[in-house]
Design a protein around this motif. Sequence first.
Motif, PDB file in Angstrom:
ATOM      1  N   ARG A   1       0.836  -1.209   0.000  1.00 33.56           N
ATOM      2  CA  ARG A   1       0.000   0.000   0.000  1.00 33.56           C
ATOM      3  C   ARG A   1       0.868   1.254   0.000  1.00 33.56           C
ATOM      4  NH1 ARG A   1      -3.032  -3.372   3.431  1.00 33.56           N
ATOM      5  NH2 ARG A   1      -2.171  -2.451   5.334  1.00 33.56           N
ATOM      6  N   GLU A   2       1.931   1.232   0.795  1.00 31.50           N
ATOM      7  CA  GLU A   2       2.820   2.391   0.868  1.00 31.50           C
ATOM      8  C   GLU A   2       3.499   2.641  -0.474  1.00 31.50           C
ATOM      9  OE1 GLU A   2       6.723   3.970   3.392  1.00 31.50           O
ATOM     10  OE2 GLU A   2       5.762   2.066   3.902  1.00 31.50           O
ATOM     11  N   ALA A   3       3.988   1.575  -1.120  1.00 30.38           N
ATOM     12  CA  ALA A   3       4.672   1.723  -2.403  1.00 30.38           C
ATOM     13  C   ALA A   3       3.726   2.242  -3.477  1.00 30.38           C
ATOM     14  CB  ALA A   3       5.267   0.381  -2.831  1.00 30.38           C
ATOM     15  N   LEU A   4       2.505   1.757  -3.485  1.00 31.03           N
ATOM     16  CA  LEU A   4       1.547   2.185  -4.500  1.00 31.03           C
ATOM     17  C   LEU A   4       1.084   3.622  -4.279  1.00 31.03           C
ATOM     18  CD1 LEU A   4      -0.436  -1.146  -4.694  1.00 31.03           C
ATOM     19  CD2 LEU A   4       0.839  -0.100  -6.582  1.00 31.03           C
ATOM     20  N   ARG A   5       0.920   4.010  -3.019  1.00 34.32           N
ATOM     21  CA  ARG A   5       0.557   5.404  -2.725  1.00 34.32           C
ATOM     22  C   ARG A   5       1.695   6.353  -3.117  1.00 34.32           C
ATOM     23  NH1 ARG A   5      -2.199   3.286   2.030  1.00 34.32           N
ATOM     24  NH2 ARG A   5      -0.273   3.565   3.225  1.00 34.32           N
ATOM     25  N   ALA A   6       2.937   5.912  -2.852  1.00 31.37           N
ATOM     26  CA  ALA A   6       4.095   6.733  -3.232  1.00 31.37           C
ATOM     27  C   ALA A   6       4.160   6.895  -4.743  1.00 31.37           C
ATOM     28  CB  ALA A   6       5.384   6.103  -2.707  1.00 31.37           C
ATOM     29  N   LEU A   7       3.825   5.851  -5.474  1.00 28.42           N
ATOM     30  CA  LEU A   7       3.827   5.926  -6.932  1.00 28.42           C
ATOM     31  C   LEU A   7       2.737   6.872  -7.425  1.00 28.42           C
ATOM     32  CD1 LEU A   7       4.864   5.093  -9.666  1.00 28.42           C
ATOM     33  CD2 LEU A   7       3.483   2.998  -9.507  1.00 28.42           C
ATOM     34  N   ALA A   8       1.570   6.834  -6.811  1.00 26.36           N
ATOM     35  CA  ALA A   8       0.490   7.748  -7.197  1.00 26.36           C
ATOM     36  C   ALA A   8       0.898   9.199  -6.966  1.00 26.36           C
ATOM     37  CB  ALA A   8      -0.778   7.420  -6.421  1.00 26.36           C
ATOM     38  N   THR A   9       1.573   9.455  -5.852  1.00 29.49           N
ATOM     39  CA  THR A   9       2.042  10.813  -5.551  1.00 29.49           C
ATOM     40  C   THR A   9       3.112  11.259  -6.543  1.00 29.49           C
ATOM     41  OG1 THR A   9       1.560  10.553  -3.194  1.00 29.49           O
ATOM     42  CG2 THR A   9       3.143  12.262  -3.806  1.00 29.49           C
ATOM     43  N   ALA A  10       4.056  10.368  -6.845  1.00 33.84           N
ATOM     44  CA  ALA A  10       5.120  10.702  -7.802  1.00 33.84           C
ATOM     45  C   ALA A  10       4.549  10.948  -9.192  1.00 33.84           C
ATOM     46  CB  ALA A  10       6.154   9.582  -7.847  1.00 33.84           C
ATOM     47  N   THR A  11       3.497  10.229  -9.546  1.00 33.42           N
ATOM     48  CA  THR A  11       2.840  10.427 -10.836  1.00 33.42           C
ATOM     49  C   THR A  11       2.209  11.808 -10.915  1.00 33.42           C
ATOM     50  OG1 THR A  11       2.395   8.052 -11.031  1.00 33.42           O
ATOM     51  CG2 THR A  11       1.060   9.520 -12.389  1.00 33.42           C
ATOM     52  N   ALA A  12       1.588  12.242  -9.817  1.00 35.21           N
ATOM     53  CA  ALA A  12       0.992  13.584  -9.783  1.00 35.21           C
ATOM     54  C   ALA A  12       2.059  14.664  -9.879  1.00 35.21           C
ATOM     55  CB  ALA A  12       0.178  13.752  -8.504  1.00 35.21           C
ATOM     56  N   THR A  13       3.166  14.466  -9.185  1.00 38.64           N
ATOM     57  CA  THR A  13       4.257  15.442  -9.220  1.00 38.64           C
ATOM     58  C   THR A  13       4.849  15.555 -10.621  1.00 38.64           C
ATOM     59  OG1 THR A  13       4.795  15.004  -6.904  1.00 38.64           O
ATOM     60  CG2 THR A  13       6.505  16.047  -8.241  1.00 38.64           C
ATOM     61  N   GLU A  14       5.030  14.406 -11.275  1.00 39.87           N
ATOM     62  CA  GLU A  14       5.540  14.411 -12.641  1.00 39.87           C
ATOM     63  C   GLU A  14       4.574  15.140 -13.580  1.00 39.87           C
ATOM     64  OE1 GLU A  14       6.763  11.371 -16.268  1.00 39.87           O
ATOM     65  OE2 GLU A  14       5.592  10.637 -14.570  1.00 39.87           O
ATOM     66  N   ALA A  15       3.275  14.905 -13.400  1.00 34.88           N
ATOM     67  CA  ALA A  15       2.277  15.553 -14.255  1.00 34.88           C
ATOM     68  C   ALA A  15       2.316  17.072 -14.094  1.00 34.88           C
ATOM     69  CB  ALA A  15       0.886  15.016 -13.937  1.00 34.88           C
ATOM     70  N   ASP A  16       2.423  17.543 -12.858  1.00 37.96           N
ATOM     71  CA  ASP A  16       2.496  18.989 -12.630  1.00 37.96           C
ATOM     72  C   ASP A  16       3.762  19.586 -13.243  1.00 37.96           C
ATOM     73  OD1 ASP A  16       0.089  19.023 -11.353  1.00 37.96           O
ATOM     74  OD2 ASP A  16       0.891  19.200  -9.328  1.00 37.96           O
TER      75      ASP A  16
END
Length: 204
Positions: free
Chosen positions: A104-119
Amino acid sequence: MSHSLLSYAWREVAACAEVDPELWFPVRGPAPAAVRICRTCPALASCLLDALTEPDQAWGIRAGVDQDTREPLRAAYAAWRTSVESDRATLREAARTAPSASDREALRALATATATEADALATYVIALALSAPAADLDAARDAYRTAKVTRGWAEWDTDSCTTPAYATSATTDRARLHLLTIAHETAQATAPDPAVPSSLAGAA
């Protein structure tokens, strides 16, 4: 659609704040006076981002770009953002149903990194479309590249998960490449100097 980059404080410092707004809505033909004012505006990037993300901002001159030139960029931006948000929703659902806390932690971190990359990509696209000064364009591209690498490491961290995840779908990858292409075409169409150097190399 994410609006994490958007703040409306820019309107208070915009060069058009105390000018007749009709100047930006010509009945026909170009509006060179409006474009000249836009080119001196400290809020140029925020203005274009607003025009790309707010459905009621489709008309008139925005950030020195007329609506016909801006529409392909708006459509490409919307399609890419929609796909990114779909990918993030998939990651969040995977995190919700993951069998272990580490997954869960790894997947949440990936979702956050994806948002940061998009911005970061959104910032770079705006700079590219507006033919930003070389230093600003380089900074935006470097920030995007850094965010992309960070997202790649976060994706790699999910390899140990019960179900490894990918941050972006093929649809998002295609939408990103199309968005970068349209941003470059927008720069070519609107730059005061027709010779617009390409900054796409290595960014996609």
